[in-house]
Design a protein around this motif. Sequence first.
Motif, PDB file in Angstrom:
ATOM      1  N   PHE A  64      10.183  21.915  36.035  1.00 27.86           N
ATOM      2  CA  PHE A  64       9.383  20.699  35.906  1.00 27.86           C
ATOM      3  C   PHE A  64       8.980  20.170  37.279  1.00 27.86           C
ATOM      4  O   PHE A  64       7.853  19.760  37.510  1.00 27.86           O
ATOM      5  CB  PHE A  64      10.153  19.620  35.144  1.00 27.86           C
ATOM      6  N   ARG A  65       9.940  20.172  38.213  1.00 32.26           N
ATOM      7  CA  ARG A  65       9.669  19.698  39.577  1.00 32.26           C
ATOM      8  C   ARG A  65       8.568  20.546  40.223  1.00 32.26           C
ATOM      9  O   ARG A  65       7.644  20.014  40.837  1.00 32.26           O
ATOM     10  CB  ARG A  65      10.945  19.747  40.400  1.00 32.26           C
ATOM     11  N   ARG A  66       8.676  21.865  40.067  1.00 26.79           N
ATOM     12  CA  ARG A  66       7.670  22.772  40.652  1.00 26.79           C
ATOM     13  C   ARG A  66       6.281  22.476  40.090  1.00 26.79           C
ATOM     14  O   ARG A  66       5.303  22.378  40.821  1.00 26.79           O
ATOM     15  CB  ARG A  66       8.058  24.231  40.377  1.00 26.79           C
ATOM     16  N   ILE A  67       6.205  22.310  38.758  1.00 25.43           N
ATOM     17  CA  ILE A  67       4.919  22.070  38.097  1.00 25.43           C
ATOM     18  C   ILE A  67       4.311  20.742  38.564  1.00 25.43           C
ATOM     19  O   ILE A  67       3.121  20.668  38.888  1.00 25.43           O
ATOM     20  CB  ILE A  67       5.097  22.081  36.563  1.00 25.43           C
ATOM     21  N   LEU A  68       5.118  19.696  38.606  1.00 29.07           N
ATOM     22  CA  LEU A  68       4.598  18.381  38.997  1.00 29.07           C
ATOM     23  C   LEU A  68       4.140  18.362  40.454  1.00 29.07           C
ATOM     24  O   LEU A  68       3.112  17.754  40.779  1.00 29.07           O
ATOM     25  CB  LEU A  68       5.651  17.304  38.728  1.00 29.07           C
ATOM     26  N   MET A  69       4.851  19.061  41.322  1.00 25.12           N
ATOM     27  CA  MET A  69       4.428  19.130  42.718  1.00 25.12           C
ATOM     28  C   MET A  69       3.135  19.945  42.838  1.00 25.12           C
ATOM     29  O   MET A  69       2.256  19.609  43.619  1.00 25.12           O
ATOM     30  CB  MET A  69       5.549  19.702  43.580  1.00 25.12           C
ATOM     31  N   GLU A  70       3.021  20.978  42.016  1.00 29.54           N
ATOM     32  CA  GLU A  70       1.802  21.777  41.963  1.00 29.54           C
ATOM     33  C   GLU A  70       0.613  20.918  41.518  1.00 29.54           C
ATOM     34  O   GLU A  70      -0.522  21.143  41.929  1.00 29.54           O
ATOM     35  CB  GLU A  70       2.025  22.923  40.963  1.00 29.54           C
ATOM     36  N   MET A  71       0.888  19.906  40.687  1.00 29.91           N
ATOM     37  CA  MET A  71      -0.156  18.999  40.193  1.00 29.91           C
ATOM     38  C   MET A  71      -0.445  17.853  41.175  1.00 29.91           C
ATOM     39  O   MET A  71      -1.238  16.965  40.877  1.00 29.91           O
ATOM     40  CB  MET A  71       0.252  18.422  38.827  1.00 29.91           C
TER      41      MET A  71
END
Length: 203
Positions: free
Chosen positions: A7-14
């Motif tokens: 989740f952290r990776r995805i949100l930072m990617e966004m």
Amino acid sequence: LKVRAEFRRILMEMGFQEMPTNKWVESSFWNFDALFQPQSHPARDAHDTFYMKEPRDARKVPEDYYEVVKKTHEVGGFGSIGYGCNFKREETMKNILRTHTTAISAQMLYKLANQEGGFTPQKYFSIDRVFRNEAMDATHLCEFHQVEGLVADYNLTLGNLIAIIKTFFEKIGITQLRFKPAYNPYTEPSMEIFGYHPELKKW
């Protein structure tokens, strides 16, 4: 931990930055008052919230903002008529185990509005523990994780919110979504989101 990391990776990617949520004890000011939840609300009852015995009270809150929040609760402002209540400082200073990470979001918005050089648009997220004084059963625990996102910018619409939520769910593999208007007294407008489960064949 794997889900949290993903989740952290995805949100930072966004384009989101992580909020500093590593403080579980929070003042009632940030947890309730700054979010304009009335001091008489049942969620503040000891049956729902864990109150600290030691230290019982917060050391300080920003006095300028305290006065704005107090006045808004008592007589209104910013389009609100307020609660017509007697706002109590002893209530606002009580320490609790935070009931949501939105207490941190409120502090981030305050900092954004008061930073040197003025407001700048930001996207924040948090994934961290929250605590509720609930009877434990198969679907309820006293401690759980909340995933939260915050976008502060000009001219945002409900369409922006739907697009961000849709993107996040698609990135975790949930592609069939439905958005339904819903009433929630502390977030307006509000929605419920339904995802289709292909194996169970239901929303």
